[in-house]
Design a protein around this motif. Structure first.
Motif, PDB file in Angstrom:
ATOM      1  N   GLU A 256      55.746  92.361  67.656  1.00  0.00           N
ATOM      2  CA  GLU A 256      56.493  92.687  68.879  1.00  0.00           C
ATOM      3  C   GLU A 256      57.966  92.864  68.577  1.00  0.00           C
ATOM      4  N   GLY A 257      58.568  93.810  69.248  1.00  0.00           N
ATOM      5  CA  GLY A 257      60.001  94.008  69.101  1.00  0.00           C
ATOM      6  C   GLY A 257      60.513  94.735  70.322  1.00  0.00           C
ATOM      7  N   LEU A 278      59.950  99.007  63.622  1.00  0.00           N
ATOM      8  CA  LEU A 278      60.921  98.043  64.156  1.00  0.00           C
ATOM      9  C   LEU A 278      62.182  97.973  63.298  1.00  0.00           C
ATOM     10  N   GLN A 279      62.017  98.090  61.978  1.00  0.00           N
ATOM     11  CA  GLN A 279      63.223  98.102  61.124  1.00  0.00           C
ATOM     12  C   GLN A 279      64.090  99.317  61.435  1.00  0.00           C
ATOM     13  N   GLU A 285      69.339 101.348  66.886  1.00  0.00           N
ATOM     14  CA  GLU A 285      69.671 101.037  68.282  1.00  0.00           C
ATOM     15  C   GLU A 285      71.171 101.059  68.615  1.00  0.00           C
ATOM     16  N   PRO A 286      71.970 100.283  67.890  1.00  0.00           N
ATOM     17  CA  PRO A 286      73.368 100.307  68.328  1.00  0.00           C
ATOM     18  C   PRO A 286      74.204 101.381  67.645  1.00  0.00           C
ATOM     19  N   PRO A 334      68.020  90.676  62.641  1.00  0.00           N
ATOM     20  CA  PRO A 334      69.058  91.604  63.113  1.00  0.00           C
ATOM     21  C   PRO A 334      70.284  91.664  62.206  1.00  0.00           C
ATOM     22  N   GLN A 335      70.661  90.512  61.603  1.00  0.00           N
ATOM     23  CA  GLN A 335      71.826  90.565  60.708  1.00  0.00           C
ATOM     24  C   GLN A 335      71.531  91.402  59.458  1.00  0.00           C
ATOM     25  N   TYR A 336      70.310  91.226  58.952  1.00  0.00           N
ATOM     26  CA  TYR A 336      69.913  92.023  57.784  1.00  0.00           C
ATOM     27  C   TYR A 336      69.935  93.510  58.136  1.00  0.00           C
TER      28      TYR A 336
END
Ligand code: DON
Length: 555
Positions: A256-257, A278-279, A285-286, A334-336
């Motif tokens: 899930e993401g 998802l990656q 996304e941003p 998310p940081q990765y």
């Protein structure tokens, strides 16, 4: 231009859909599959009150008859299910390596790869399809099992060959010709099928009849199992009766993401696809990449760079999670992903040699087909299954009438050396007994505000992941209808080889701008064949890929 003229043009544009093709729009239910008979079988089951899982079982068995290039009894796949009430389940019926498989089984005495992972008896891994379909049916089906096989049995006693099937058989004649039973059934011993001829498969019909009576037990322990194992032994294959008896579908939690407020339910390992989607979404996304516009060189470049980075991770970290600890949360951290995103240069391609897989020290505890179904209650199925290459390993099992997979080639038969799809894979995906080869199949369901929004998936080997991603992005980021989103030209990058592959349809100046950024451009016939459904304004909109010969239909 006069006002009347403008209004007229606007009206004409609305009627013709502003040059975009329309999806099939229905109120209650839709099936999109890659062969029209199979689509119709699914619609009939739904009309008769069957649910999405009933329809999926019937469509999968029908495809095993009418779409032998990929539909199968001798392969495996993934089924992602979401009930109208929000219950989700992922059925992993991926093939697995036989007990006698070993790491270097496809290397010759000088350590070079043979072609045995692709062609012939030894290429087959233990099939999962029949087990997976029965497991899903036992859990969620509502119609009697035998009634769902009945349409396939009827088709096996004869159906008219389409132009597409005739062409596909002729195209694969070299492979099929090597194996007497395939040559007899699919090439009529050299008298090739013409459109309109009937393909009659009595052996397959009888196998299906036994499965209708005896269920998966017949396939894995009954006459079918005995015959399959005996033929394997006689022809140098590895699959034994014990391998068949021991086969199990694995129920997994869907991955899930989220992306821009949409919830993504997708395929977990041993699929590499869900992590990929998802990656890449996490990197995108941003970034604001979409402001450059669909099909612009700047947007293609940015997405391609996320692809490159993901495929580097795929090669090292992804494999059957029951054999190799897949660092899922590190890969999706998310940081990765922010660090990965920051390494993308907007004006310059990063050479693949400079992109390495993420370094995580703490390990944590060619043919396929896809169909998507939504039933009148709102239950959804995304099912991708495969025998890997077109017509699998080429072998039709004598007396049983079905083709076998060459899924063993999805392993790293020689780590570091590209496989059939040019994928460079590492030790994590080396061959081991009972292991499932890493897959790219990515059946995916997207929710909006907790409600069903999209059901999507595709065949296409390593390009499945990027194909599915682009169709979702086209819908969410560029506001395309599902048919338009599927029809738009697609591109693909898989880290190695360091090439940006483009379908036809990109403008010469876009290609020039990509070259200027340092991309090595290659043209390819297609990036996956996507079949998708989107819920829009109270309608179900079904899109079937123009690159395939499928059909969307419903009521
Ligand atoms: O599981 C996989 O990733 C591959 N066996 C899928 C093969 C495929 O999609 C071939 N179709 N074009």
């Amino acid at each position: 231009m006069s006002r009347t003229c403008k209004v007229l043009l606007l009206l004409l544009a609305l009627v013709s859909g502003l040059a975009a093709r329309h999806p099939v729009r229905e109120r209650k239910a839709i099936v999109v599959a890659q062969e029209p008979h199979a689509t119709e079988v699914g619609v009939d089951v739904l009309r008769a009150g069957g649910n999405a899982v009933d329809a999926a079982v019937a469509v999968a068995f029908a495809l095993a008859v009418t779409y032998p290039v990929a539909g199968n009894l001798g392969g495996g796949g993934f089924l992602l299910y979401r009930s109208a009430q929000g219950e989700t389940e992922f059925f992993d019926f991926r093939e697995r390596a036989p007990a006698a498989a070993s790491r270097d089984m496809y290397l010759d005495s000088s350590g070079n790869l043979t072609r045995e992972s692709m062609i012939g008896w030894k290429a087959a891994a233990v099939p999962g399809t029949v087990h997976g379909l029965e497991t899903a049916h036992k859990k969620y089906g509502s119609k009697p099992w035998a009634s769902l096989l009945a349409p396939a049995i009827k088709l096996a006693y004869g159906f008219p060959v389409s132009y597409a099937l005739a062409e596909s058989l002729r195209f694969s004649a070299k492979l099929l010709d090597r194996f007497p039973e395939s040559r007899r059934i699919f090439l009529r011993d050299g008298k090739y099928f013409e459109p309109g001829d009937k393909l009659v498969q009595p052996e397959l019909a009888r196998t299906l009849q036994r499965l209708a009576r005896g269920g998966a037990k017949e396939f894995y322990e009954g006459e079918t199992a005995r015959k399959l194992a005996a033929e394997m032994k006689a022809n140098g294959g590895l699959i034994t009766q014990e391998d068949l008896r021991n086969y199990r579908t694995v129920m997994r939690r869907p991955l899930e993401g989220s992306y821009k407020g949409y919830q993504i339910l997708t395929a977990p390992p041993p699929s590499s696809g869900g992590v990929g989607i998802l990656q890449m979404m996490g990197m995108l996304e941003p970034s604001g990449y979409e402001k450059y516009g669909a099909g612009s060189a700047a947007a293609i470049h940015f997405v391609a760079e996320t692809m490159r980075r993901y495929y580097a991770d795929r090669s090292e970290h992804l494999a059957d999670p029951d054999f190799h600890p897949v660092p899922l949360s590190a890969l999706l951290n998310p940081q990765y992903l922010a660090k990965r995103r920051a390494s993308i240069r907007p004006d310059r391609a990063t050479p693949s040699d400079e992109v390495k897989a993420g370094d995580f020290h703490l390990p944590e505890s060619a043919e396929t087909t896809h169909f998507s179904i939504v039933d009148p209650a709102g239950n959804a199925v995304a099912l991708t299954y495969t025998i890997n290459g077109g017509y699998g390993n080429g072998v039709t099992v004598p007396g049983l009438g079905f083709l076998l997979n060459n899924e063993m080639d999805d392993f790293a038969a020689k780590p570091g050396v590209p496989n059939m799809f040019g994928l460079v894979q590492g030790e994590a995906n080396a061959i081991q007994p009972y292991k499932r080869p890493l897959s790219s199949m990515t059946p995916t369901i997207v929710l909006k505000d907790g409600k069903l929004f999209m059901v999507v998936g595709a065949p296409g080997g390593s390009r499945i992941i990027t194909g599915v991603l682009q169709v979702i992005l086209n819908v969410i980021d560029f506001g395309m209808n599902v048919q338009e989103a599927i029809d738009a030209p697609r591109f693909h990058h898989q880290w190695r080889p360091d090439q940006l592959s483009l379908e036809s349809g990109f403008s010469p100046d876009t290609i020039e701008l990509l070259k200027q950024r340092g991309h090595q451009i290659r043209s390819i016939p297609n990036v996956a064949l996507v079949e998708a459904i989107v819920v829009e304004n109270g309608f179900l909109a079904g899109g079937s890929d123009r690159r395939a010969h499928g059909k969307a239909a419903g009521f």
